[in-house]
Design a protein around this motif. Structure first.
Motif, short mmCIF file in Angstrom:
data_model
loop_
_atom_site.label_atom_id
_atom_site.label_comp_id
_atom_site.label_asym_id
_atom_site.label_seq_id
_atom_site.Cartn_x
_atom_site.Cartn_y
_atom_site.Cartn_z
N VAL C 88 10.88 -41.79 -36.43
CA VAL C 88 11.54 -41.84 -35.11
C VAL C 88 11.80 -43.30 -34.74
CG1 VAL C 88 11.22 -41.39 -32.65
CG2 VAL C 88 10.53 -39.67 -34.33
N GLY C 89 10.77 -44.11 -34.87
CA GLY C 89 10.90 -45.51 -34.47
C GLY C 89 11.91 -46.28 -35.29
N SER C 90 12.15 -45.81 -36.51
CA SER C 90 13.14 -46.49 -37.37
C SER C 90 14.49 -45.81 -37.29
CB SER C 90 12.65 -46.47 -38.84
OG SER C 90 11.28 -46.79 -38.92
N ASP C 91 14.61 -44.83 -36.37
CA ASP C 91 15.88 -44.10 -36.19
C ASP C 91 16.40 -43.53 -37.51
OD1 ASP C 91 16.17 -44.38 -33.41
OD2 ASP C 91 16.67 -46.49 -33.70
N LEU C 92 15.53 -42.82 -38.20
CA LEU C 92 15.92 -42.29 -39.50
C LEU C 92 16.06 -40.77 -39.44
CD1 LEU C 92 13.66 -44.31 -41.96
CD2 LEU C 92 16.14 -44.52 -41.67
N ALA C 148 19.57 -28.30 -39.42
CA ALA C 148 18.60 -29.40 -39.23
C ALA C 148 19.12 -30.68 -39.86
CB ALA C 148 17.26 -29.01 -39.83
N PHE C 149 19.66 -30.58 -41.08
CA PHE C 149 20.13 -31.79 -41.77
C PHE C 149 21.30 -32.42 -41.00
CE2 PHE C 149 17.69 -32.60 -45.43
CZ PHE C 149 17.19 -31.38 -45.87
N ASP C 150 22.20 -31.56 -40.48
CA ASP C 150 23.33 -32.12 -39.73
C ASP C 150 22.83 -32.79 -38.45
OD1 ASP C 150 25.00 -31.34 -41.68
OD2 ASP C 150 25.93 -29.68 -40.59
N LEU C 151 21.97 -32.08 -37.71
CA LEU C 151 21.46 -32.65 -36.45
C LEU C 151 20.74 -33.97 -36.72
CD1 LEU C 151 20.04 -29.39 -34.79
CD2 LEU C 151 21.94 -30.79 -33.93
N ALA C 152 19.98 -34.01 -37.81
CA ALA C 152 19.23 -35.23 -38.13
C ALA C 152 20.19 -36.40 -38.36
CB ALA C 152 18.39 -35.00 -39.38
N ASP C 153 21.25 -36.14 -39.10
CA ASP C 153 22.20 -37.23 -39.39
C ASP C 153 22.99 -37.62 -38.14
OD1 ASP C 153 21.38 -37.40 -41.95
OD2 ASP C 153 23.14 -36.43 -42.86
N ILE C 154 23.38 -36.62 -37.35
CA ILE C 154 24.20 -36.92 -36.17
C ILE C 154 23.39 -37.74 -35.16
CG2 ILE C 154 25.34 -35.88 -34.15
CD1 ILE C 154 26.06 -33.50 -36.03
N ARG C 156 20.36 -39.22 -35.76
CA ARG C 156 19.45 -40.19 -36.41
C ARG C 156 18.02 -39.96 -35.96
NH1 ARG C 156 21.52 -46.27 -36.24
NH2 ARG C 156 19.52 -46.57 -37.28
N THR C 157 17.56 -38.75 -36.21
CA THR C 157 16.19 -38.40 -35.80
C THR C 157 15.62 -37.40 -36.79
OG1 THR C 157 14.92 -37.16 -34.15
CG2 THR C 157 17.22 -36.59 -34.34
N ARG C 220 17.30 -44.43 -27.61
CA ARG C 220 16.93 -43.16 -28.22
C ARG C 220 16.93 -42.04 -27.17
NH1 ARG C 220 12.44 -45.04 -30.47
NH2 ARG C 220 13.70 -46.34 -31.87
N PHE C 221 16.43 -42.38 -25.97
CA PHE C 221 16.37 -41.32 -24.94
C PHE C 221 17.77 -40.96 -24.43
CE2 PHE C 221 12.15 -39.84 -23.55
CZ PHE C 221 11.40 -40.44 -24.55
N GLU C 222 18.69 -41.89 -24.60
CA GLU C 222 20.09 -41.56 -24.28
C GLU C 222 20.58 -40.49 -25.27
OE1 GLU C 222 21.66 -42.03 -21.72
OE2 GLU C 222 23.45 -41.09 -22.56
N ARG C 223 20.19 -40.65 -26.52
CA ARG C 223 20.56 -39.63 -27.52
C ARG C 223 19.84 -38.33 -27.22
NH1 ARG C 223 19.80 -43.75 -31.45
NH2 ARG C 223 18.12 -42.68 -32.56
N TYR C 224 18.58 -38.44 -26.75
CA TYR C 224 17.84 -37.20 -26.43
C TYR C 224 18.56 -36.45 -25.29
CZ TYR C 224 13.85 -39.05 -29.10
OH TYR C 224 13.03 -39.54 -30.09
#
Lengths: 252, 70, 349
Positions: C88-92, C148-154, C156-157, C220-224
């Motif tokens: 999370v902290g590395s936005d991966l 999940a893979f798409d959401l993760a890439d979109i 970055r989490t 990150r919270f903006e993305r959340y």
């Protein structure tokens, strides 16, 4: 005028945070020189540890990743296995590699991961202010061994090169020091070999570099080098402990 | 004449170069303080420099550059 | 196909060719399936020395711009929580699968949902959220993995797939073609060698300057916030005229649907709201149902953890009760129906 010595390109042109006389800086330079000489900066990824070298990601001009404490070999495995064409190295301290990260170290080695591990052994936890490390010598006073390390209570120091040299996956395990110009040159050769092994896909290479910590040893930079010579080298003999290239009888 | 350039502002006054120089022509400049508050290393007698670069080899802060007069 | 295997096959279909695992019941089939399939598709299934090493290998792979996955079960997921926080902290982007088993401690190997709090609130230290997807069918094990893979890439989490031993071991037909992949951003941040073409990239979660760290957290919270607005998924079953709405996910939702039918046969109008995303939690949907329904019942394979989120979602405008079994015991639909009828009597619905 011919330039005899200058800052290697792979070493970022920035002020490093290391204490006066801390030999981390020398080893950073040797790694950068090896990267320059092999011309691989553009395809190198370095993994920084947690410890004094935690800011190493700011000190190299190649791509860098910050790993959790002790996990650099696992992160390096993740990078190398998905991008075999990259040159992957980890730069770790004794706490990172031989305490919390022992399992990652041993298993990356025994898997023969084709990576280069630069291991700084200065017998102490520097960043957190001088606590005992797995390599702290018997009798050595640290913040957590105020009466000197007592093996019966705090266990015995780990000789990493000897330990790892028994593993089949290891192509090269050598211990060097940076306490004299001659030793610095030897250290450079060993580090260069560690990187070259990776290019030749030989498997796991580790270079253990005996290093000083003037601040937490409570010594001047000069005296720290002598302390290293008089105390560390006897317990951690320099030399090549494994080398798949060398003819059988040459290694220890 | 061989030339040793020290970026004195980055030097941390650790003295390792001073100890290792075979010609003993390096010293920590007691009269000067760099922006970090250290006495930076400096060359006392550039004439005697043999460009062996031992100083640079031992410098942990990579502040020394050595050139040989060819 | 087994649920566990559906996850593995769906991951490969989503272009995930790198899997780092460690054996633990009840999810070992994922590793075994990967070990068989990956070599055939030019991928890699690597069994690490520990769950900790596995999640850090995942970090390395993801940092270099590669889709990768790890999976485990409850105790193993606890071991991975530091690594997840670093991701999370590395936005991966990353996908982590938890096929839950009974806890705490070594617990048991029967299915459980007792990792709800851990998954939605405590998968690692620091201000962070994780997208948590809860499949309740073998088909969803597949579709949600691709999602999940798409959401993760979109975003970055890391994304968590929170399954349980029951669905993991269950066999049902699966169609892998149903999911339409989404448009994905380019990974310009990846550490894959700068090739002389750019400044060096740094993947890192250490930010010593407080303002810098705060700024990265706020970004990150903006993305959340965007995730909460756009990515909530849930299923409504017979809720339009329901007096009592059961809120349940995963295996518990299947039980709740049967229980709702039984309750209806006994004159109690029950329905089921099934969160598919446990985070972002379907707050709006539950709040809306609070206008029509008279009460909620959270049904879980635990001592009750999601129940608190249901109360928050309907802002306590309606009574929210709980029914659950834990330790690996699976509640029977009849018992849930009995609870629904008891509630109806109590609340004279």
């Amino acid at each position: 005028m011919a330039v005899v010595f200058e800052r290697p390109h792979a070493l970022a042109d920035t002020l490093m945070h290391y204490c006066p006389g801390c030999t981390h800086g020398i080893v950073h330079r040797l790694v950068a020189e090896a990267i320059d000489e092999l011309g691989v900066e553009d395809k190198t990824v370095g993994i920084a540890p947690v410890g004094c070298a935690v800011f190493a990601y700011n000190y190299f001009n190649c791509d860098m990743i910050e790993a959790a404490h002790g996990r650099a070999p696992a992160v390096a495995t993740g990078v190398k296995r998905t991008h075999p064409e990259l040159v992957v190295f980890t730069y770790q301290g004794d706490g990172d590699l031989a305490a919390i990260g022992t399992a990652e170290t041993v298993h990356a080695a025994t898997r023969g991961e084709n990576i280069t591990v630069v291991f700084i052994n200065n017998c102490i936890y520097g960043m957190t202010g001088g606590q005992m490390a797995p390599t702290t010598l018997p009798g050595q006073v640290t913040a957590t061994t105020p009466y000197g390390r007592t093996p019966k209570i705090q266990g015995n120091p780990v000789r990493v090169c000897e330990m790892l040299s028994t593993l089949d996956g290891v192509a090269y395990a050598a211990r060097v020091s940076v306490d004299t110009p001659a030793n610095v040159r030897n250290a450079k050769k060993a580090i260069l070999k560690g990187f070259k092994n990776q290019l030749d896909c030989k498997g796991f290479s580790i270079i253990e570099v005996l290093s000083t910590c003037p601040t937490n040893w409570g010594l001047s930079p000069k005296d720290a080098l002598s302390w290293l010579r008089e105390n560390m080298i006897p317990y951690y003999p320099l030399g090549t402990y494994k080398d798949v290239d060398a003819p059988k009888e040459e290694t220890k | 004449m061989n030339k040793v350039t020290i970026s004195s502002d980055r030097c941390r006054g650790c003295g390792l170069c001073v100890d290792v120089c075979p010609k003993k022509i390096l010293t920590l400049d007691g009269k000067k303080l760099n922006s970090q508050g250290y006495h930076p290393a400096s060359v006392t007698d550039a004439e005697k420099c043999i460009a062996c670069a031992m100083c640079a080899l031992m410098c942990p802060h990579v502040v020394i550059r050595v050139e040989r007069d060819v | 196909m087994k649920g566990n295997e559906a996850i593995a096959e769906a991951a490969i279909n989503a272009g995930c060719l790198y899997y780092f695992g460690y054996p633990i019941t009840p999810q070992t089939e994922i590793s075994e399936y990967m070990a068989k399939r990956m070599p055939k598709v030019g991928g890699l299934c690597l069994q690490a020395e520990s769950e900790i090493a596995a999640v850090n290998m995942l970090l390395g792979a993801s940092a270099s711009g590669t889709r990768a996955m790890t999976s485990s079960s409850s105790p193993g997921i606890s071991l991975k929580s530091e690594g997840i926080s670093y991701l999370v902290g590395s936005d991966l982007p990353a996908v982590v699968v938890n096929v839950q088993r009974g806890g705490p401690g070594l617990g048991g190997i029967q299915p459980s949902q007792a990792d709800y709090y851990q998954a939605t609130k405590a998968y690692g230290h620091g201000d962070m959220h994780l997208i948590v997807l809860a499949p309740s069918t073998v088909q969803e094990m597949a579709t949600l993995t691709g999602e999940a893979f798409d959401l993760a890439d979109i975003y970055r989490t890391p994304v968590i797939i929170l399954a349980d031993g029951a669905i993991g071991q269950m066999m049902e037909p699966v169609d892998f073609s149903t999911r339409k992949p989404r448009e994905l951003p380019e990974k310009t941040w990846a550490t894959c060698g700068h090739r002389g073409a750019r400044k060096h990239n740094i993947v890192n979660s250490l930010l010593m300057e407080p303002e810098e760290l705060e700024r990265s957290i706020r970004d990150r919270f903006e993305r959340y916030r965007k995730i909460e607005e756009n990515e909530v998924m849930c299923e409504k079953y017979m809720t339009d005229d329901a007096d009592i709405v059961v809120v349940a996910f995963g295996i518990a939702a299947r039980i709740a649907k049967t229980a709702a039918q039984i309750a209806r046969s006994r004159g109690v109008k029950a329905g089921v709201l099934r969160p598919i995303t446990l985070w972002p939690f379907p707050n709006k949907e539950i709040s809306a149902l609070a206008d029509t329904a008279k009460a909620f019942l959270s049904v879980e394979l635990s001592m009750g953890q999601m129940v608190t989120d249901v109360k928050l979602a309907c802002e306590c405008r309606r009574p929210v009760d709980f029914f659950g079994r834990t330790g690996g015991v699976i509640p029977a639909p009849a018992d849930v129906a009995e609870k629904l009828c008891a509630m109806a009597r109590e609340l004279s619905i």
